[in-house]
Design a protein around this motif. Structure first.
Motif, short mmCIF file in Angstrom:
data_model
loop_
_atom_site.label_atom_id
_atom_site.label_comp_id
_atom_site.label_asym_id
_atom_site.label_seq_id
_atom_site.Cartn_x
_atom_site.Cartn_y
_atom_site.Cartn_z
N PHE A 214 0.88 8.74 4.35
CA PHE A 214 -0.56 8.59 4.46
C PHE A 214 -1.20 9.88 4.98
O PHE A 214 -2.26 10.29 4.52
N VAL B 246 -7.04 8.29 -3.30
CA VAL B 246 -5.97 7.30 -3.41
C VAL B 246 -5.87 6.79 -4.85
O VAL B 246 -4.78 6.53 -5.36
N VAL C 73 0.85 -1.19 0.00
CA VAL C 73 0.00 0.00 0.00
C VAL C 73 0.89 1.25 0.00
O VAL C 73 0.64 2.21 -0.73
N THR D 157 2.13 1.90 -3.49
CA THR D 157 1.17 2.57 -4.37
C THR D 157 1.01 4.04 -3.96
O THR D 157 0.89 4.92 -4.82
N MET D 158 1.02 4.32 -2.65
CA MET D 158 0.88 5.70 -2.18
C MET D 158 2.09 6.53 -2.56
O MET D 158 2.00 7.75 -2.70
N ASN E 52 -1.98 12.36 2.41
CA ASN E 52 -2.87 11.94 1.33
C ASN E 52 -4.25 11.47 1.77
O ASN E 52 -5.11 11.24 0.90
N LEU E 53 -4.49 11.33 3.06
CA LEU E 53 -5.77 10.81 3.53
C LEU E 53 -6.31 11.66 4.68
O LEU E 53 -5.53 12.20 5.48
N ALA F 55 -11.52 4.32 -1.85
CA ALA F 55 -10.17 4.78 -2.20
C ALA F 55 -10.23 5.87 -3.26
O ALA F 55 -9.48 6.85 -3.21
#
Length: 266
Positions: A153, A182, A117, A120-121, A156-157, A177
């Motif tokens: 994270f 994401v 994960v 990908t981030m 981005n979140l 997502a």
């Protein structure tokens, strides 16, 4: 170019044209797990692609599988109880992706776990189909995540989604997502590769030095997270205690035995 560094995994580079490369890893016997050797091989291929001045790289795993990547190969934790620390192969690859002098696109089909994960981030863009799911599972085995990883994270979140992912270790499905940014493009499975290539061609037609400059500026801005020395020392001590804990040993033993772990906070 195939590079079977071991008999259990392969890393393949396909040059679509002089501007686009597809970088594909496959580790079928381990659900595409990111072993240290596989991570080093991916890192080496990115170094080569940068030297070849390829402006767009699409990263994916062997297609047709339910799991894009099971994350870090937990079988290696018997020898390394902190595989995500600074200087380890996973962190080195993530820094390479973020600093790559071009755009890196993750092409995702299937579930993505743990360190995958984070991979990908760390990519610049994500194209995925409806089977994509993203699960951060370190809490299942007692592994404390790194500050640098959490910052990726955090940038981005939404904070409550971040906490849900790390506290509950439940997958974030493709629809959520996409909602939280994401995923850039959510498409049907049969359109996945074509969409990734279409996006790559659009980027490859732009001025590469301008894109490289913007990417590097954004990386520097994201990394501008001043932290007092005392806070860094406190975090390091908390991670040390967790990595050396009986709970971590129990988590690894439970994972190996395929049983639920019994944690007692020690």
């Amino acid at each position: 170019m195939n590079t079977p560094e071991t008999s259990s995994f392969t890393v393949t580079v396909d040059i679509v044209d002089e501007r686009i490369a597809q970088l594909t890893f496959s580790h079928p016997t381990r659900r595409n797990a990111l072993s240290a050797d596989l991570l080093r091989t991916l890192d080496a291929r990115l170094v080569e692609l940068a030297a070849w001045r390829i402006p767009v790289v699409i990263v994916g795993s062997g297609m047709g599988q339910d799991v894009w990547s099971a994350g870090h190969d937990l079988g290696e934790l018997a020898h390394d109880r902190d595989p995500i620390a600074y200087g380890k192969p996973l962190e080195q690859l993530l820094r390479r992706v973020r600093a790559y002098p071009g755009v890196v696109i993750a092409m995702v089909s299937g579930s993505v776990w743990g360190g995958a994960v984070d991979l990908t981030m760390s990519c610049d863009l994500v194209v995925a189909d409806g089977s994509a799911r993203f699960a951060m599972t370190p809490a299942n085995i007692g592994l404390p995540y790194t500050t640098s990883g959490l910052l990726r994270f955090f940038n981005n979140l939404p904070i409550h989604v971040l906490k849900e992912m790390f506290f509950c270790a439940q997958p974030l499905d493709a629809q959520r997502a996409e909602r939280f940014g994401v995923i850039n493009r959510l498409v049907d499975s049969e359109k996945l590769e074509a969409t990734a290539l279409e996006l790559a061609r659009g980027i490859a037609g732009k001025a590469p030095l301008a894109i490289q400059a913007v990417k590097e500026q954004l990386r520097i801005l994201e990394d501008l997270q001043p932290m007092p020395v005392q806070a860094m020392e406190q975090i390091a001590e908390l991670r040390r205690q967790a990595c050396e804990s009986a709970d971590f040993s129990e988590g690894l033993a439970a994972f190996s035995a395929r049983r639920p772990p019994v944690f007692d906070g020690k």
